[in-house]
Design a protein around this motif. Structure first.
Motif, PDB file in Angstrom:
ATOM      1  N   MET A 181       2.583   0.229   7.183  1.00 24.17           N
ATOM      2  CA  MET A 181       1.672  -0.636   6.436  1.00 24.17           C
ATOM      3  C   MET A 181       2.458  -1.635   5.592  1.00 24.17           C
ATOM      4  O   MET A 181       2.123  -2.837   5.535  1.00 24.17           O
ATOM      5  CB  MET A 181       0.745   0.214   5.555  1.00 24.17           C
ATOM      6  CG  MET A 181      -0.214   1.090   6.341  1.00 24.17           C
ATOM      7  SD  MET A 181      -1.222   2.189   5.315  1.00 24.17           S
ATOM      8  CE  MET A 181      -2.603   1.108   4.950  1.00 24.17           C
ATOM      9  N   ARG A 182       3.496  -1.164   4.936  1.00 22.19           N
ATOM     10  CA  ARG A 182       4.307  -2.072   4.106  1.00 22.19           C
ATOM     11  C   ARG A 182       4.974  -3.142   4.963  1.00 22.19           C
ATOM     12  O   ARG A 182       5.041  -4.313   4.573  1.00 22.19           O
ATOM     13  CB  ARG A 182       5.365  -1.266   3.348  1.00 22.19           C
ATOM     14  CG  ARG A 182       4.789  -0.329   2.284  1.00 22.19           C
ATOM     15  CD  ARG A 182       5.907   0.260   1.417  1.00 22.19           C
ATOM     16  NE  ARG A 182       5.378   1.240   0.481  1.00 22.19           N
ATOM     17  CZ  ARG A 182       5.388   2.544   0.688  1.00 22.19           C
ATOM     18  NH1 ARG A 182       5.898   3.039   1.825  1.00 22.19           N
ATOM     19  NH2 ARG A 182       4.902   3.366  -0.204  1.00 22.19           N
ATOM     20  N   ARG A 198      -2.628   4.738  14.970  1.00 26.60           N
ATOM     21  CA  ARG A 198      -1.399   4.077  14.517  1.00 26.60           C
ATOM     22  C   ARG A 198      -0.828   3.194  15.622  1.00 26.60           C
ATOM     23  O   ARG A 198      -0.416   2.039  15.379  1.00 26.60           O
ATOM     24  CB  ARG A 198      -0.354   5.128  14.139  1.00 26.60           C
ATOM     25  CG  ARG A 198      -0.483   5.703  12.764  1.00 26.60           C
ATOM     26  CD  ARG A 198       0.755   6.528  12.428  1.00 26.60           C
ATOM     27  NE  ARG A 198       1.959   5.710  12.363  1.00 26.60           N
ATOM     28  CZ  ARG A 198       3.194   6.202  12.300  1.00 26.60           C
ATOM     29  NH1 ARG A 198       3.376   7.519  12.330  1.00 26.60           N
ATOM     30  NH2 ARG A 198       4.237   5.398  12.226  1.00 26.60           N
ATOM     31  N   LYS A 199      -0.800   3.719  16.850  1.00 26.69           N
ATOM     32  CA  LYS A 199      -0.290   2.926  17.972  1.00 26.69           C
ATOM     33  C   LYS A 199      -1.206   1.738  18.260  1.00 26.69           C
ATOM     34  O   LYS A 199      -0.746   0.631  18.556  1.00 26.69           O
ATOM     35  CB  LYS A 199      -0.162   3.803  19.213  1.00 26.69           C
ATOM     36  CG  LYS A 199       0.749   5.015  19.056  1.00 26.69           C
ATOM     37  CD  LYS A 199       2.178   4.600  18.761  1.00 26.69           C
ATOM     38  CE  LYS A 199       3.093   5.820  18.687  1.00 26.69           C
ATOM     39  NZ  LYS A 199       4.484   5.440  18.295  1.00 26.69           N
ATOM     40  N   LEU A 200      -2.507   2.002  18.181  1.00 26.97           N
ATOM     41  CA  LEU A 200      -3.483   0.931  18.406  1.00 26.97           C
ATOM     42  C   LEU A 200      -3.272  -0.201  17.412  1.00 26.97           C
ATOM     43  O   LEU A 200      -3.358  -1.395  17.772  1.00 26.97           O
ATOM     44  CB  LEU A 200      -4.901   1.504  18.275  1.00 26.97           C
ATOM     45  CG  LEU A 200      -6.062   0.517  18.307  1.00 26.97           C
ATOM     46  CD1 LEU A 200      -6.076  -0.282  19.610  1.00 26.97           C
ATOM     47  CD2 LEU A 200      -7.388   1.263  18.129  1.00 26.97           C
ATOM     48  N   ALA A 201      -2.979   0.150  16.161  1.00 26.13           N
ATOM     49  CA  ALA A 201      -2.744  -0.877  15.143  1.00 26.13           C
ATOM     50  C   ALA A 201      -1.581  -1.779  15.535  1.00 26.13           C
ATOM     51  O   ALA A 201      -1.647  -3.015  15.388  1.00 26.13           O
ATOM     52  CB  ALA A 201      -2.464  -0.213  13.799  1.00 26.13           C
ATOM     53  N   GLY A 202      -0.507  -1.186  16.052  1.00 30.91           N
ATOM     54  CA  GLY A 202       0.647  -1.984  16.454  1.00 30.91           C
ATOM     55  C   GLY A 202       0.315  -2.954  17.572  1.00 30.91           C
ATOM     56  O   GLY A 202       0.746  -4.119  17.556  1.00 30.91           O
ATOM     57  N   GLY A 241      -5.744  -4.671  12.941  1.00 31.48           N
ATOM     58  CA  GLY A 241      -4.653  -3.706  12.917  1.00 31.48           C
ATOM     59  C   GLY A 241      -4.555  -3.002  11.572  1.00 31.48           C
ATOM     60  O   GLY A 241      -4.325  -1.787  11.505  1.00 31.48           O
ATOM     61  N   ALA A 242      -4.741  -3.744  10.488  1.00 31.30           N
ATOM     62  CA  ALA A 242      -4.698  -3.155   9.147  1.00 31.30           C
ATOM     63  C   ALA A 242      -5.816  -2.129   8.969  1.00 31.30           C
ATOM     64  O   ALA A 242      -5.621  -1.075   8.354  1.00 31.30           O
ATOM     65  CB  ALA A 242      -4.810  -4.249   8.090  1.00 31.30           C
ATOM     66  N   ARG A 243      -6.992  -2.445   9.506  1.00 31.14           N
ATOM     67  CA  ARG A 243      -8.111  -1.497   9.399  1.00 31.14           C
ATOM     68  C   ARG A 243      -7.799  -0.198  10.137  1.00 31.14           C
ATOM     69  O   ARG A 243      -8.117   0.901   9.661  1.00 31.14           O
ATOM     70  CB  ARG A 243      -9.395  -2.127   9.948  1.00 31.14           C
ATOM     71  CG  ARG A 243     -10.094  -3.063   8.976  1.00 31.14           C
ATOM     72  CD  ARG A 243     -11.528  -3.334   9.406  1.00 31.14           C
ATOM     73  NE  ARG A 243     -11.577  -4.122  10.624  1.00 31.14           N
ATOM     74  CZ  ARG A 243     -11.554  -5.464  10.656  1.00 31.14           C
ATOM     75  NH1 ARG A 243     -11.474  -6.151   9.516  1.00 31.14           N
ATOM     76  NH2 ARG A 243     -11.616  -6.112  11.789  1.00 31.14           N
ATOM     77  N   GLU A 244      -7.172  -0.319  11.304  1.00 34.52           N
ATOM     78  CA  GLU A 244      -6.828   0.889  12.059  1.00 34.52           C
ATOM     79  C   GLU A 244      -5.790   1.727  11.311  1.00 34.52           C
ATOM     80  O   GLU A 244      -5.867   2.962  11.302  1.00 34.52           O
ATOM     81  CB  GLU A 244      -6.292   0.520  13.449  1.00 34.52           C
ATOM     82  CG  GLU A 244      -7.312  -0.090  14.376  1.00 34.52           C
ATOM     83  CD  GLU A 244      -8.453   0.857  14.712  1.00 34.52           C
ATOM     84  OE1 GLU A 244      -8.270   2.091  14.629  1.00 34.52           O
ATOM     85  OE2 GLU A 244      -9.544   0.366  15.047  1.00 34.52           O
ATOM     86  N   LEU A 245      -4.838   1.067  10.664  1.00 27.27           N
ATOM     87  CA  LEU A 245      -3.840   1.795   9.893  1.00 27.27           C
ATOM     88  C   LEU A 245      -4.484   2.527   8.718  1.00 27.27           C
ATOM     89  O   LEU A 245      -4.111   3.658   8.394  1.00 27.27           O
ATOM     90  CB  LEU A 245      -2.755   0.840   9.379  1.00 27.27           C
ATOM     91  CG  LEU A 245      -1.685   0.408  10.400  1.00 27.27           C
ATOM     92  CD1 LEU A 245      -0.773  -0.642   9.801  1.00 27.27           C
ATOM     93  CD2 LEU A 245      -0.864   1.619  10.858  1.00 27.27           C
ATOM     94  N   ARG A 246      -5.453   1.864   8.079  1.00 28.13           N
ATOM     95  CA  ARG A 246      -6.141   2.525   6.954  1.00 28.13           C
ATOM     96  C   ARG A 246      -6.920   3.749   7.438  1.00 28.13           C
ATOM     97  O   ARG A 246      -6.941   4.787   6.773  1.00 28.13           O
ATOM     98  CB  ARG A 246      -7.071   1.536   6.255  1.00 28.13           C
ATOM     99  CG  ARG A 246      -6.356   0.429   5.489  1.00 28.13           C
ATOM    100  CD  ARG A 246      -7.316  -0.362   4.616  1.00 28.13           C
ATOM    101  NE  ARG A 246      -6.657  -1.518   4.055  1.00 28.13           N
ATOM    102  CZ  ARG A 246      -6.736  -2.758   4.562  1.00 28.13           C
ATOM    103  NH1 ARG A 246      -7.465  -2.972   5.656  1.00 28.13           N
ATOM    104  NH2 ARG A 246      -6.105  -3.763   3.983  1.00 28.13           N
ATOM    105  N   LYS A 247      -7.578   3.627   8.590  1.00 32.63           N
ATOM    106  CA  LYS A 247      -8.305   4.774   9.147  1.00 32.63           C
ATOM    107  C   LYS A 247      -7.343   5.935   9.407  1.00 32.63           C
ATOM    108  O   LYS A 247      -7.628   7.090   9.061  1.00 32.63           O
ATOM    109  CB  LYS A 247      -8.990   4.386  10.465  1.00 32.63           C
ATOM    110  CG  LYS A 247     -10.193   3.481  10.315  1.00 32.63           C
ATOM    111  CD  LYS A 247     -10.774   3.177  11.699  1.00 32.63           C
ATOM    112  CE  LYS A 247     -11.925   2.189  11.621  1.00 32.63           C
ATOM    113  NZ  LYS A 247     -12.455   1.857  12.969  1.00 32.63           N
TER     114      LYS A 247
END
Length: 671
Positions: free
Chosen positions: A590-591, A548-552, A563-569
């Protein structure tokens, strides 16, 4: 004969055996009870006496092989003239039951024998003192420590009257063990010291046992340097006294295994563990073998070796079953709870934790209870059940004596019960962090760190407290404090080769690089490294939080799709785990970033296998090696091995062949 024929015809009795050995049994226990109750006490006693003497004559030279049967009838005869024989066979039946690990049965026989001896002082043919000592040991095996201590005290008084100082040393050792296993470490230490004062009058092995036991008590009291010196002194005593037996050597290596598990280095601990197992097996001592495998499972857990955790804890369970111990499975269960929690099988972890908490309370296992409450509470916290988590953390704090931890001096034995107190601090610090009070989380967490540091428990700090305190400092934007704790994590983890500590250090440094130093690109590298390390251990819940932090950080550097892919994972893992709070936060994030959240629940494969686990299971069925599987999936062979360990636990299989059969039988060969 006519009477027997009539009873058989009326289906009261049935006949078995052959012409050489005919046996008559009641067709139903109720018939036996009804007829027995109609006899009246006097007739029943005479009948038992007649049966007892007839059986004794029948069995001849093999009477001791039937001691339990003879004990029943001689004891129920309540005959003064047969009392000696009753005691003789009760004692023999008790010893035979102990050899089969039938501890409850043994205790009943021995207690009955001792009761008859106490009522008839003229019976001197049977060794009363030996029965007393054996019953005390049996009560101790059953976890009945108060009853055991009463018996030991009686034996101690007898030894003092007789001036048997060598026997006194042995008894003090046993009394110390009873105190130790009931969590009274300071009392245990006193008994060991009293025993050592008399050890010159005992055989050399007694001194060695006392020093080993004292070392273990010192360890749990947080006096690790003294503990190490005591254990090494025990080994020196063994050498000087010519004591070279496998039982004592196993005890010594087991003590050093546990010591180095908490202080490092892990390789030294592992070496002692292997030696402890080898000597226990050579001695045929199942209890020592259990403690060695349990210690190796604990070591594997703190060093991040999931496959070894499963291997050793399964062996511990097998040994506990053989010994029919009511206590040992509770200690194995704690490691199962931690292991299953770490790999994300929270339903199984909570099921075991709740069941074990009930059993530990019924057996007064105050040493174990605080940790069980904390491990279960952490899962409830992850799942958003904050009130339940707080209830458990408060219980752990109370039992462990958390209110006394302001100082290590003069606060009693429970304030120094490090394996209970430090987890209690972890639980409350984690709670305050989850509730958005990072300052209180830091305060409580650092109080726990102070105890762990002053007592030398490096691994407690590294594995549990430092990550929580570091995260709380980051949330409070106290970056200097976070950097200090991260540097400490990296230093200690590097020295110990502690995989979890290194992963947490990367995560903490990644966030510091991003938020304090304004360098999100360096943060991305560190956060990705942390997530991959956590997944390889595996520690999926924490890995998902890091992703989650990585996505940000990725989004901030313009890498929106990545980033979206990391959030989905992260979402998939958190949804599968049921991590309510983290999942809600991930969906909101995500939203905010214009990514449509997937359903809150995710489908799982057969028996709850993840998609990656099903892939690996299929390849195993296709006879591929770990190296080949790793090459195909672009993961290490070690990670493949970890996944296989998790698959084996979920499916209750123990070999690649059994796994292949499961895959074929459940139509998993095709995706």
């Amino acid at each position: 004969i006519a009477a027997l024929d009539e009873l058989i015809a009326q289906r009261v009795l049935h006949e078995t055996g052959d012409m050489d050995s005919i046996r008559y049994d009641f067709t139903h226990p109720l018939l036996q009870q009804v007829l027995y109750s109609e006899l009246g006490q006097a007739k029943a006693r005479r009948l038992h006496a007649m049966i007892a003497e007839a059986l004794e004559s029948l069995y001849g030279g093999s009477v001791m092989a039937h001691a339990d049967e003879l004990a029943l009838h001689f004891a129920r005869s309540h005959s003064d003239t047969l009392a000696r024989k009753a005691v003789r066979y009760l004692y023999a039946a008790g010893r035979a039951a102990l050899e089969k690990y039938a501890n409850r049965e043994a205790a009943n026989y021995l207690a009955a024998a001792l009761d008859r001896l106490d009522r008839d002082a003229t019976i001197v043919e049977v060794p009363r003192e030996e029965i007393l000592l054996t019953l005390a040991r049996t009560r101790q095996r059953l976890g009945e420590y108060d009853e055991a201590m009463t018996l030991w005290q009686s034996a101690r008084d007898n030894a003092v009257v007789r001036g048997e100082r060598g026997a006194l040393a042995d008894i003090e050792h046993r009394m110390g063990l009873a105190c130790y296993w009931s969590g009274k470490y300071a009392d245990a230490l006193s008994h060991y010291e009293f025993g050592l004062a008399e050890a010159d009058f005992a055989v050399p092995a007694t001194r060695v046992r006392l020093r080993l036991a004292k070392g273990i008590a010192l360890q749990d009291l947080g006096r690790l340097e003294e503990a190490q010196a005591e254990v090494e002194s025990a080994l020196s005593s063994a050498a000087a006294g010519g004591v070279d037996n496998d039982t004592l050597l196993s005890r010594a290596h087991r003590a050093l295994l546990l010591l180095y598990t908490w202080t490092g280095p892990f390789e030294t601990a592992r070496t002692h563990g292997v030696e402890a197992v080898a000597h226990a097996e050579a001695a045929g001592q199942h209890m020592l073998e259990w403690t060695a495998h349990w210690g190796l499972a604990l070591l594997a857990g703190v060093s991040g070796d999931a496959e070894e955790v499963v291997k050793h804890i399964k062996r511990s369970d097998e040994l506990a079953d053989q010994m029919q111990s009511p206590l040992l499975p509770l200690w194995s269960a704690e490691i199962w709870v931690q292991y299953l929690s770490g790999i994300g099988d929270w339903d199984a972890a909570l099921s075991i934790a709740e069941r074990t908490i009930i059993q530990a309370k019924s057996l007064n296992q105050r040493v174990l209870l605080p940790r069980l409450y904390v491990w279960a509470g952490l899962i409830y916290l992850w799942r958003g059940a904050e009130e339940k988590a707080k209830e458990y953390f408060d219980l752990a704090w109370k039992i462990a004596g958390g209110e006394k931890t302001g100082s290590l001096e003069g606060v009693g034995e429970r304030a120094l019960d490090v394996p209970s107190i430090v987890p209690a601090h972890l639980g409350l610090a984690s709670y305050y962090l989850a509730k958005g009070d990072p300052e209180e989380a830091v305060r409580v967490g650092e109080a726990g760190l102070a105890i762990a540091d002053r007592t030398g428990y490096v691994v407690w700090s590294l594995q549990w407290l430092l990550p929580v305190v570091g995260e709380a400092a980051l949330l409070a934007r106290d970056f200097d404090r976070a950097a200090r704790h991260s540097a400490r994590m990296r230093r200690d983890a590097g020295r110990l080769k502690h995989r979890l500590g290194l992963a947490y250090a990367d995560a903490c440094d990644g966030l510091i690089a991003w938020f304090r130093d304004g360098d999100p690109r360096r943060g991305i590298d560190l956060l990705r490294s942390a997530a991959e390390q956590l997944e390889a251990i595996p520690f999926p819940p924490q890995a998902a939080r890091v992703r989650r932090k990585l996505a940000g950080a990725l989004v901030e550097t313009g890498q929106r799709e990545e980033g979206a892919r990391e959030l989905r994972k992260a979402h998939d893992v958190l949804a599968r785990l049921g991590a309510a709070e983290e999942l809600t936060g991930t969906r909101e994030e995500m939203r905010e970033r214009g990514v449509r959240p997937p359903p809150k629940t995710v489908a799982t494969g057969a028996a709850g296998l993840t998609g990656r686990e099903i892939e690996i299971a299929r390849m195993v069925a296709g006879r591929k090696s770990n190296k080949e599987i790793g090459g195909t999936l672009q993961i290490s062979s070690r990670t493949v091995s970890t996944h296989l360990s998790n698959i084996f636990v979920k499916l209750s299989v123990s070999s690649r062949g059994e796994l292949a059969d499961f895959v074929r039988q459940n139509d998993l060969l095709e995706g």
